[in-house]
Scaffold this motif. Structure first.
Motif, PDB file in Angstrom:
ATOM      1  N   GLY A 237      -8.863   0.548 -11.623  1.00 27.68           N
ATOM      2  CA  GLY A 237      -8.874   0.936 -10.353  1.00 27.68           C
ATOM      3  C   GLY A 237      -8.131   1.984  -9.773  1.00 27.68           C
ATOM      4  O   GLY A 237      -6.916   1.737 -10.041  1.00 27.68           O
ATOM      5  N   ARG A 238      -8.643   2.835  -8.932  1.00 24.44           N
ATOM      6  CA  ARG A 238      -7.841   3.831  -8.431  1.00 24.44           C
ATOM      7  C   ARG A 238      -6.645   3.637  -7.401  1.00 24.44           C
ATOM      8  O   ARG A 238      -5.594   4.214  -7.445  1.00 24.44           O
ATOM      9  CB  ARG A 238      -8.743   4.574  -7.232  1.00 24.44           C
ATOM     10  N   ALA A 239      -6.869   2.218  -6.844  1.00 19.29           N
ATOM     11  CA  ALA A 239      -5.346   1.639  -6.028  1.00 19.29           C
ATOM     12  C   ALA A 239      -4.501   0.974  -6.876  1.00 19.29           C
ATOM     13  O   ALA A 239      -3.468   0.578  -6.280  1.00 19.29           O
ATOM     14  CB  ALA A 239      -6.076   0.894  -5.065  1.00 19.29           C
ATOM     15  N   VAL A 240      -4.733   0.661  -8.001  1.00 14.38           N
ATOM     16  CA  VAL A 240      -3.887  -0.115  -8.819  1.00 14.38           C
ATOM     17  C   VAL A 240      -2.505   0.388  -8.927  1.00 14.38           C
ATOM     18  O   VAL A 240      -1.372  -0.303  -8.615  1.00 14.38           O
ATOM     19  CB  VAL A 240      -4.328  -0.558 -10.239  1.00 14.38           C
ATOM     20  N   PRO A 241      -2.277   1.664  -9.292  1.00 13.17           N
ATOM     21  CA  PRO A 241      -0.744   2.163  -9.500  1.00 13.17           C
ATOM     22  C   PRO A 241      -0.075   2.124  -8.009  1.00 13.17           C
ATOM     23  O   PRO A 241       1.118   1.655  -7.771  1.00 13.17           O
ATOM     24  CB  PRO A 241      -0.999   3.581  -9.867  1.00 13.17           C
ATOM     25  N   ALA A 242      -0.695   2.324  -6.940  1.00 17.57           N
ATOM     26  CA  ALA A 242      -0.002   2.458  -5.893  1.00 17.57           C
ATOM     27  C   ALA A 242       0.457   0.888  -5.449  1.00 17.57           C
ATOM     28  O   ALA A 242       1.396   0.778  -4.744  1.00 17.57           O
ATOM     29  CB  ALA A 242      -0.973   3.133  -4.557  1.00 17.57           C
ATOM     30  N   ILE A 243      -0.647   0.167  -5.571  1.00 17.54           N
ATOM     31  CA  ILE A 243      -0.264  -1.207  -5.237  1.00 17.54           C
ATOM     32  C   ILE A 243       0.867  -1.966  -5.941  1.00 17.54           C
ATOM     33  O   ILE A 243       1.680  -2.576  -5.562  1.00 17.54           O
ATOM     34  CB  ILE A 243      -1.590  -2.226  -5.218  1.00 17.54           C
ATOM     35  N   ASP A 244       0.615  -1.481  -7.007  1.00 17.44           N
ATOM     36  CA  ASP A 244       1.895  -2.041  -8.177  1.00 17.44           C
ATOM     37  C   ASP A 244       3.239  -1.404  -7.610  1.00 17.44           C
ATOM     38  O   ASP A 244       4.245  -2.244  -8.020  1.00 17.44           O
ATOM     39  CB  ASP A 244       1.469  -1.546  -9.786  1.00 17.44           C
ATOM     40  N   ALA A 245       3.382  -0.334  -7.101  1.00 15.36           N
ATOM     41  CA  ALA A 245       4.394   0.270  -6.956  1.00 15.36           C
ATOM     42  C   ALA A 245       5.095  -0.533  -5.394  1.00 15.36           C
ATOM     43  O   ALA A 245       6.508  -0.588  -5.267  1.00 15.36           O
ATOM     44  CB  ALA A 245       4.286   1.827  -6.660  1.00 15.36           C
ATOM     45  N   ALA A 246       3.973  -0.691  -4.609  1.00 13.52           N
ATOM     46  CA  ALA A 246       4.310  -1.179  -3.276  1.00 13.52           C
ATOM     47  C   ALA A 246       4.585  -2.641  -3.103  1.00 13.52           C
ATOM     48  O   ALA A 246       5.586  -3.182  -2.527  1.00 13.52           O
ATOM     49  CB  ALA A 246       3.134  -0.994  -2.418  1.00 13.52           C
ATOM     50  N   PHE A 247       3.983  -3.290  -4.188  1.00 10.13           N
ATOM     51  CA  PHE A 247       3.968  -4.659  -4.101  1.00 10.13           C
ATOM     52  C   PHE A 247       4.154  -5.311  -5.563  1.00 10.13           C
ATOM     53  O   PHE A 247       3.408  -5.919  -6.386  1.00 10.13           O
ATOM     54  CB  PHE A 247       2.485  -5.443  -3.675  1.00 10.13           C
TER      55      PHE A 247
ATOM     56  N   ASP B 296       2.679 -11.502   6.921  1.00  4.71           N
ATOM     57  CA  ASP B 296       3.617 -10.356   7.211  1.00  4.71           C
ATOM     58  C   ASP B 296       2.896  -9.202   7.580  1.00  4.71           C
ATOM     59  O   ASP B 296       2.194  -8.291   6.659  1.00  4.71           O
ATOM     60  CB  ASP B 296       4.175 -10.011   5.738  1.00  4.71           C
ATOM     61  N   ALA B 297       2.924  -8.797   8.618  1.00  4.34           N
ATOM     62  CA  ALA B 297       2.247  -7.552   9.467  1.00  4.34           C
ATOM     63  C   ALA B 297       2.608  -6.281   8.951  1.00  4.34           C
ATOM     64  O   ALA B 297       1.875  -5.185   8.658  1.00  4.34           O
ATOM     65  CB  ALA B 297       2.595  -7.526  10.844  1.00  4.34           C
ATOM     66  N   GLY B 298       3.947  -6.186   8.405  1.00  5.70           N
ATOM     67  CA  GLY B 298       4.273  -5.069   7.783  1.00  5.70           C
ATOM     68  C   GLY B 298       3.914  -4.775   6.591  1.00  5.70           C
ATOM     69  O   GLY B 298       3.261  -3.654   6.167  1.00  5.70           O
ATOM     70  N   ALA B 299       3.693  -5.733   5.768  1.00  8.27           N
ATOM     71  CA  ALA B 299       3.168  -5.347   4.388  1.00  8.27           C
ATOM     72  C   ALA B 299       1.715  -5.332   4.538  1.00  8.27           C
ATOM     73  O   ALA B 299       1.143  -4.421   3.776  1.00  8.27           O
ATOM     74  CB  ALA B 299       3.413  -6.820   3.641  1.00  8.27           C
ATOM     75  N   LEU B 300       0.991  -6.237   5.285  1.00  7.92           N
ATOM     76  CA  LEU B 300      -0.326  -5.772   5.575  1.00  7.92           C
ATOM     77  C   LEU B 300      -0.584  -4.218   5.945  1.00  7.92           C
ATOM     78  O   LEU B 300      -1.515  -3.685   5.386  1.00  7.92           O
ATOM     79  CB  LEU B 300      -1.007  -6.541   6.495  1.00  7.92           C
ATOM     80  N   LYS B 301       0.206  -3.869   6.789  1.00  6.94           N
ATOM     81  CA  LYS B 301      -0.123  -2.275   7.411  1.00  6.94           C
ATOM     82  C   LYS B 301       0.054  -1.407   6.075  1.00  6.94           C
ATOM     83  O   LYS B 301      -0.647  -0.352   6.094  1.00  6.94           O
ATOM     84  CB  LYS B 301       0.712  -2.030   8.429  1.00  6.94           C
ATOM     85  N   GLN B 302       1.090  -1.487   5.168  1.00  6.04           N
ATOM     86  CA  GLN B 302       1.333  -0.694   4.060  1.00  6.04           C
ATOM     87  C   GLN B 302       0.236  -1.071   3.217  1.00  6.04           C
ATOM     88  O   GLN B 302      -0.208   0.091   2.733  1.00  6.04           O
ATOM     89  CB  GLN B 302       2.606  -1.523   3.482  1.00  6.04           C
ATOM     90  N   LEU B 303      -0.388  -2.070   3.051  1.00  8.61           N
ATOM     91  CA  LEU B 303      -1.598  -2.077   2.097  1.00  8.61           C
ATOM     92  C   LEU B 303      -2.684  -1.462   2.616  1.00  8.61           C
ATOM     93  O   LEU B 303      -3.381  -0.945   2.014  1.00  8.61           O
ATOM     94  CB  LEU B 303      -1.961  -3.953   1.871  1.00  8.61           C
ATOM     95  N   GLU B 304      -2.799  -1.638   3.872  1.00  6.39           N
ATOM     96  CA  GLU B 304      -4.032  -0.837   4.571  1.00  6.39           C
ATOM     97  C   GLU B 304      -3.762   0.594   4.424  1.00  6.39           C
ATOM     98  O   GLU B 304      -4.792   1.289   4.225  1.00  6.39           O
ATOM     99  CB  GLU B 304      -4.248  -1.206   6.120  1.00  6.39           C
ATOM    100  N   ALA B 305      -2.506   1.014   4.672  1.00  9.41           N
ATOM    101  CA  ALA B 305      -2.285   2.536   4.441  1.00  9.41           C
ATOM    102  C   ALA B 305      -2.762   2.866   3.037  1.00  9.41           C
ATOM    103  O   ALA B 305      -3.235   4.053   3.050  1.00  9.41           O
ATOM    104  CB  ALA B 305      -0.833   2.731   4.733  1.00  9.41           C
ATOM    105  N   ILE B 306      -2.646   2.161   2.009  1.00 10.72           N
ATOM    106  CA  ILE B 306      -3.084   2.560   0.513  1.00 10.72           C
ATOM    107  C   ILE B 306      -4.611   2.553   0.569  1.00 10.72           C
ATOM    108  O   ILE B 306      -5.148   3.464   0.024  1.00 10.72           O
ATOM    109  CB  ILE B 306      -2.367   1.582  -0.343  1.00 10.72           C
ATOM    110  N   LEU B 307      -5.168   1.417   0.816  1.00  5.88           N
ATOM    111  CA  LEU B 307      -6.649   1.036   0.800  1.00  5.88           C
ATOM    112  C   LEU B 307      -7.731   1.910   1.609  1.00  5.88           C
ATOM    113  O   LEU B 307      -8.490   2.475   1.035  1.00  5.88           O
ATOM    114  CB  LEU B 307      -6.705  -0.458   0.773  1.00  5.88           C
ATOM    115  N   HIS B 308      -7.225   1.994   3.012  1.00  5.66           N
ATOM    116  CA  HIS B 308      -8.195   2.418   3.807  1.00  5.66           C
ATOM    117  C   HIS B 308      -8.642   4.088   3.383  1.00  5.66           C
ATOM    118  O   HIS B 308      -9.872   4.292   3.504  1.00  5.66           O
ATOM    119  CB  HIS B 308      -7.658   2.443   5.300  1.00  5.66           C
ATOM    120  N   PRO B 309      -7.805   4.815   3.092  1.00  2.00           N
ATOM    121  CA  PRO B 309      -8.282   6.170   2.898  1.00  2.00           C
ATOM    122  C   PRO B 309      -9.015   6.230   1.480  1.00  2.00           C
ATOM    123  O   PRO B 309      -9.914   6.949   1.398  1.00  2.00           O
ATOM    124  CB  PRO B 309      -6.909   6.950   2.824  1.00  2.00           C
TER     125      PRO B 309
END
Length: 214
Positions: A43-53, A74-87
């Motif tokens: 999946g397209r998001a896997v590399p970015a999520i692997d790096a962030a989490f 964890d509001a900060g972690a959720l916001k980081q995840l959304e910044a990856i996924l939403h776009p």
């Protein structure tokens, strides 16, 4: 083409409404399914999520339970995840709409759980909120495998209250009084929006798969 945004809180019957709209001839983009694809193997998001989490990717795919544990409360972690996924999700939605327009669809639907929370109403022509009494919603959700009252409360805390969604919606569809009532409400909406002037799709400057960051 008229673009409808379909939303509703957990357990309100959004998936049922989406299937009904599809049966009426309106193609539906399921944002949850898009996310599953982005998180799956390759999946397209896997590399970015692997790096962030670190640690949430197993055998090339994101483990949703592990990811959920990393962002739960964890509001900060959720916001980081959304910044990856939403776009990425929005890029998939634009591609879906462009394809629906090419096939001559008069109405297309974006099924977006957090439509208002992510300001998705700005990207559609009209919004539909599905709603049911709280007792019905609670019973539906707690009947799901692995769901607990604590998890349910946590999900509700991250979602806009149902009353506020209904206030913002162009159309509210009741889902607690039987499927026939829901179907008739949706049929009325389809007839109503079909009379609206259609927008041109794709919009100027559109490029397939292009991601726009906020």
């Amino acid at each position: 083409m008229i673009v409808l945004g379909l939303t509703g809180s957990i357990g309100m019957g959004k998936s049922t409404a989406a299937r009904m709209l599809q049966a009426m001839g309106a193609p539906v983009c399921d944002s949850d399914a898009v996310v599953h694809g982005l998180l799956g193997r390759g999946g397209r998001a896997v590399p970015a999520i692997d790096a962030a989490f670190p640690g949430v990717v197993i055998d090339g795919a994101v483990s949703r339970p592990a990811l959920g544990g990393a962002v739960f409360r964890d509001a900060g972690a959720l916001k980081q995840l959304e910044a990856i996924l939403h776009p990425m999700v929005q890029a998939e939605q634009r591609d879906f709409l462009a394809g629906a327009a090419r096939r001559g669809a008069r109405i297309a639907v974006l099924d977006i759980p957090l439509l208002f929370e992510t300001h998705g109403e700005r990207r559609v022509d009209a919004t539909i909120v599905v709603s049911a009494p709280f007792a019905v919603q609670r019973a539906r959700v707690l009947a799901r495998p692995g769901m607990t009252a604590e998890k349910f409360a946590g999900i509700l805390a991250r979602q806009m209250p149902d009353a506020e969604k209904r206030r913002r919606a162009d159309y509210v569809v009741p889902t607690g009084a039987g499927r026939l009532v829901t179907r008739r409400a949706l049929q009325g909406i389809v007839r109503d929006v079909a009379r609206r002037p259609a927008r041109h799709w794709p919009p100027r400057g559109y490029q397939p798969g292009q991601i726009h960051h906020a």
